[in-house]
Design a protein around this motif. Structure first.
Motif, PDB file in Angstrom:
ATOM      1  N   ASP A  60      39.904  48.685  50.687  1.00  0.00           N
ATOM      2  CA  ASP A  60      38.587  47.867  50.930  1.00  0.00           C
ATOM      3  C   ASP A  60      38.517  46.906  49.660  1.00  0.00           C
ATOM      4  N   GLN A  61      39.508  46.843  48.813  1.00  0.00           N
ATOM      5  CA  GLN A  61      39.166  46.229  47.426  1.00  0.00           C
ATOM      6  C   GLN A  61      38.964  44.661  47.891  1.00  0.00           C
ATOM      7  N   ASP A  62      38.473  43.774  46.775  1.00  0.00           N
ATOM      8  CA  ASP A  62      38.310  42.366  46.984  1.00  0.00           C
ATOM      9  C   ASP A  62      39.663  41.661  46.912  1.00  0.00           C
ATOM     10  N   PRO A  63      40.076  40.704  47.737  1.00  0.00           N
ATOM     11  CA  PRO A  63      41.340  40.293  47.894  1.00  0.00           C
ATOM     12  C   PRO A  63      41.853  39.575  46.591  1.00  0.00           C
ATOM     13  N   ILE A  64      40.817  38.842  45.824  1.00  0.00           N
ATOM     14  CA  ILE A  64      41.123  38.321  44.782  1.00  0.00           C
ATOM     15  C   ILE A  64      41.586  39.284  43.584  1.00  0.00           C
ATOM     16  N   ASP A  65      40.998  40.365  43.485  1.00  0.00           N
ATOM     17  CA  ASP A  65      41.194  41.518  42.414  1.00  0.00           C
ATOM     18  C   ASP A  65      42.367  42.125  42.799  1.00  0.00           C
ATOM     19  N   PHE A  66      42.806  42.438  43.686  1.00  0.00           N
ATOM     20  CA  PHE A  66      43.980  43.118  44.478  1.00  0.00           C
ATOM     21  C   PHE A  66      45.077  42.102  43.927  1.00  0.00           C
ATOM     22  N   ALA A  67      44.888  40.962  44.173  1.00  0.00           N
ATOM     23  CA  ALA A  67      46.070  39.877  44.042  1.00  0.00           C
ATOM     24  C   ALA A  67      46.437  39.771  42.800  1.00  0.00           C
ATOM     25  N   ARG A  68      45.277  39.987  42.006  1.00  0.00           N
ATOM     26  CA  ARG A  68      45.611  39.937  40.450  1.00  0.00           C
ATOM     27  C   ARG A  68      46.144  41.226  39.953  1.00  0.00           C
ATOM     28  N   ARG A  69      45.930  42.366  40.437  1.00  0.00           N
ATOM     29  CA  ARG A  69      46.677  43.599  40.096  1.00  0.00           C
ATOM     30  C   ARG A  69      48.019  43.687  40.524  1.00  0.00           C
ATOM     31  N   LYS A  70      48.341  42.850  41.619  1.00  0.00           N
ATOM     32  CA  LYS A  70      49.586  42.753  41.948  1.00  0.00           C
ATOM     33  C   LYS A  70      50.188  41.825  41.331  1.00  0.00           C
ATOM     34  N   GLY A  71      49.818  40.912  40.445  1.00  0.00           N
ATOM     35  CA  GLY A  71      50.484  39.921  39.764  1.00  0.00           C
ATOM     36  C   GLY A  71      50.463  38.645  40.372  1.00  0.00           C
ATOM     37  N   ARG A  72      50.039  38.441  41.571  1.00  0.00           N
ATOM     38  CA  ARG A  72      50.042  37.329  42.590  1.00  0.00           C
ATOM     39  C   ARG A  72      49.146  35.993  41.924  1.00  0.00           C
ATOM     40  N   LEU A  73      47.933  36.531  41.014  1.00  0.00           N
ATOM     41  CA  LEU A  73      47.172  35.294  40.497  1.00  0.00           C
ATOM     42  C   LEU A  73      46.843  35.886  38.863  1.00  0.00           C
ATOM     43  N   LEU A  74      46.508  34.976  38.323  1.00  0.00           N
ATOM     44  CA  LEU A  74      46.261  34.951  36.753  1.00  0.00           C
ATOM     45  C   LEU A  74      45.078  35.403  36.679  1.00  0.00           C
TER      46      LEU A  74
ATOM     47  N   CYS B 262      55.778  40.554  54.108  1.00  0.00           N
ATOM     48  CA  CYS B 262      54.372  40.933  53.668  1.00  0.00           C
ATOM     49  C   CYS B 262      53.971  39.944  52.564  1.00  0.00           C
ATOM     50  N   ALA B 263      52.502  39.777  53.030  1.00  0.00           N
ATOM     51  CA  ALA B 263      51.721  38.477  52.268  1.00  0.00           C
ATOM     52  C   ALA B 263      51.785  38.754  50.942  1.00  0.00           C
ATOM     53  N   TYR B 264      51.837  40.103  50.316  1.00  0.00           N
ATOM     54  CA  TYR B 264      51.956  40.346  48.684  1.00  0.00           C
ATOM     55  C   TYR B 264      53.235  40.475  48.246  1.00  0.00           C
ATOM     56  N   CYS B 265      53.982  41.503  48.520  1.00  0.00           N
ATOM     57  CA  CYS B 265      55.280  41.877  47.950  1.00  0.00           C
ATOM     58  C   CYS B 265      56.513  41.244  48.529  1.00  0.00           C
ATOM     59  N   LYS B 266      56.359  40.556  49.831  1.00  0.00           N
ATOM     60  CA  LYS B 266      57.273  39.584  50.355  1.00  0.00           C
ATOM     61  C   LYS B 266      58.331  40.508  50.918  1.00  0.00           C
TER      62      LYS B 266
END
Length: 213
Positions: free
Chosen positions: A199-213, A156-160
């Motif tokens: 349909d969330q913004d990819p950057i916002d979702f990545a931040r919620r998942k802890g993938r981005l600061l 998976c691209a997010y949780c691996k």
């Protein structure tokens, strides 16, 4: 090689060619041995040797020529079909509707069986159809999905998490936000991440998942 025994009475001897022939179902058995070293089954229509035809069909150049001929013939048949439909589209659509109504259960059953056996082509067609309805640009194929899955090492691209054979194809920039349906806007996710992302913004979702600061 041992010469064949005396031919039975059902064979016919040709004194001119010195061959024993048996005609059956459009074929004739030729004895003695063929000049290429094999027993020769021949077509009665043109005398062609079936074994020679089979060996010739194994050659790469013959295969390539046969494929090219098949493509041209299929393309021509498709053009004829389109012309026929264009001349009278209502009649064609009417026949399709009648055939569907007459064999509805059979068609739906076959489609369900095909989907259970191999769902990937159906899911790919569904994604492309939904993208067209939403006015999104682009399309993708099963080869594109396989390449993306290989690039992500089947994770998976997010949780691996390891995906194995169960995965969702997600648009990085959602179609609802103006994303395209081209392969460069696709990623492979697990079911949990894809359902959370929606349909969330990819950057916002990545931040919620802890993938981005």
């Amino acid at each position: 090689m041992k010469r064949p025994d005396r031919a039975p009475s059902s064979f016919r001897l040709s004194a001119v060619r010195g061959l024993v022939l048996l005609r059956h179902g459009g074929l004739k058995l030729v004895r003695p041995l063929h000049r290429n070293g094999h027993m020769a089954l021949r077509q009665t229509s043109n005398g062609s040797c079936l074994e020679c035809c089979r060996l010739r069909g194994l050659r790469d150049d013959v295969k390539a020529k046969s494929r090219e001929s098949w493509k041209l013939r299929s393309q021509r048949q498709y053009e004829i079909f389109k012309e026929r439909v264009a001349r009278n589209p209502e009649a064609y659509l009417g026949k399709r509707r009648e055939n569907y109504e007459r064999n509805r259960e059979k068609i739906l059953g076959r489609q369900r069986d095909n989907y259970k056996r191999n769902p990937d082509p159906w899911l790919k067609s569904s994604r492309n159809r939904k993208a067209r309805k939403k006015g999104a640009d682009g399309t993708h194929s099963l080869k594109d999905i396989g390449r993306i899955l290989k690039q992500q090492s089947s994770k998976c691209a997010y949780c691996k998490i390891e995906l194995k054979n169960k995965y969702h194809v997600d648009h990085i920039v959602p179609l609802a936000r103006g994303g395209t349906n081209w392969p460069n806007n696709l990623q492979i996710l697990c079911a949990t991440c894809n359902l959370q992302k929606k349909d969330q913004d990819p950057i916002d979702f990545a931040r919620r998942k802890g993938r981005l600061l």
